[in-house]
Design a protein around this motif. Structure first.
Motif, short mmCIF file in Angstrom:
data_model
loop_
_atom_site.label_atom_id
_atom_site.label_comp_id
_atom_site.label_asym_id
_atom_site.label_seq_id
_atom_site.Cartn_x
_atom_site.Cartn_y
_atom_site.Cartn_z
N ALA A 252 8.06 2.21 4.41
CA ALA A 252 7.58 3.80 3.99
C ALA A 252 5.75 3.21 4.02
N SER B 8 3.88 6.00 -3.68
CA SER B 8 3.00 6.81 -4.09
C SER B 8 1.66 5.53 -4.63
N GLU C 255 13.83 9.56 4.84
CA GLU C 255 13.12 10.17 4.03
C GLU C 255 13.66 11.51 4.17
N ARG D 113 12.85 3.01 -9.40
CA ARG D 113 11.10 3.40 -9.15
C ARG D 113 10.94 2.10 -9.04
N THR E 109 10.48 8.41 -1.70
CA THR E 109 8.52 8.74 -2.05
C THR E 109 7.99 7.87 -2.53
N TYR F 85 7.33 7.60 6.34
CA TYR F 85 8.79 7.07 5.66
C TYR F 85 10.08 6.79 7.62
N LYS G 252 9.73 5.24 -5.15
CA LYS G 252 10.19 6.59 -6.12
C LYS G 252 11.53 6.36 -5.23
#
Length: 129
Positions: free
Chosen positions: A52, A74, A68, A19, A72, A63, A85
């Motif tokens: 992203a 955020s 994809e 992450r 992720t 993405y 992530k």
């Protein structure tokens, strides 16, 4: 002064997870589109590949097709931090990862400008056995 500091990179085996964090100061991440890019060859920012992005409203996320379903993006507005992530990492994900503020069209997955003042210094991700 806009400042972006990436962290969380490192060496991970294929299939592993990481992450990345991008701590922002001098502005609020909720006021701008934020994005992640990566660069494999240590070239100038114009050669950075889109990974992203998230728009300032938080309702549009885009993405690159290569990540994809595995990555992720955020944002934590209270911590003024952007995250990426990364799961099921592959050797081809090895790169320097950068976060950027503004200067992009999230809906199209592109940057419209490369202002180094709005980019961090990067964090290196190495996926290898």
């Amino acid at each position: 002064e806009v400042r972006l500091v990436e962290s969380g990179g490192g060496l991970v085996q294929p299939g592993g997870n990481l992450r990345l964090s991008c701590a922002a100061s001098g502005f609020s991440v909720s006021n701008y589109s934020m994005s992640w890019g990566r660069q494999r060859q240590g070239r100038s920012l114009e050669f950075t590949s889109w990974v992203a992005g998230i728009n300032k409203q938080g309702n549009i996320i885009r993405y690159d097709s290569s990540v994809e379903g595995r990555f992720t993006i955020s944002r934590d507005d209270a911590k003024n931090t952007l995250y990426l992530k990364m799961t099921n990492l592959k050797p081809e994900d090895t790169a320097m990862y950068y976060c950027a503020a503004d200067g992009c069209r999230v809906e199209y997955g592109i940057w419209t400008e490369y202002d180094m003042n709005n980019w961090g210094k990067g964090t290196l991700v190495t996926v290898s056995n």
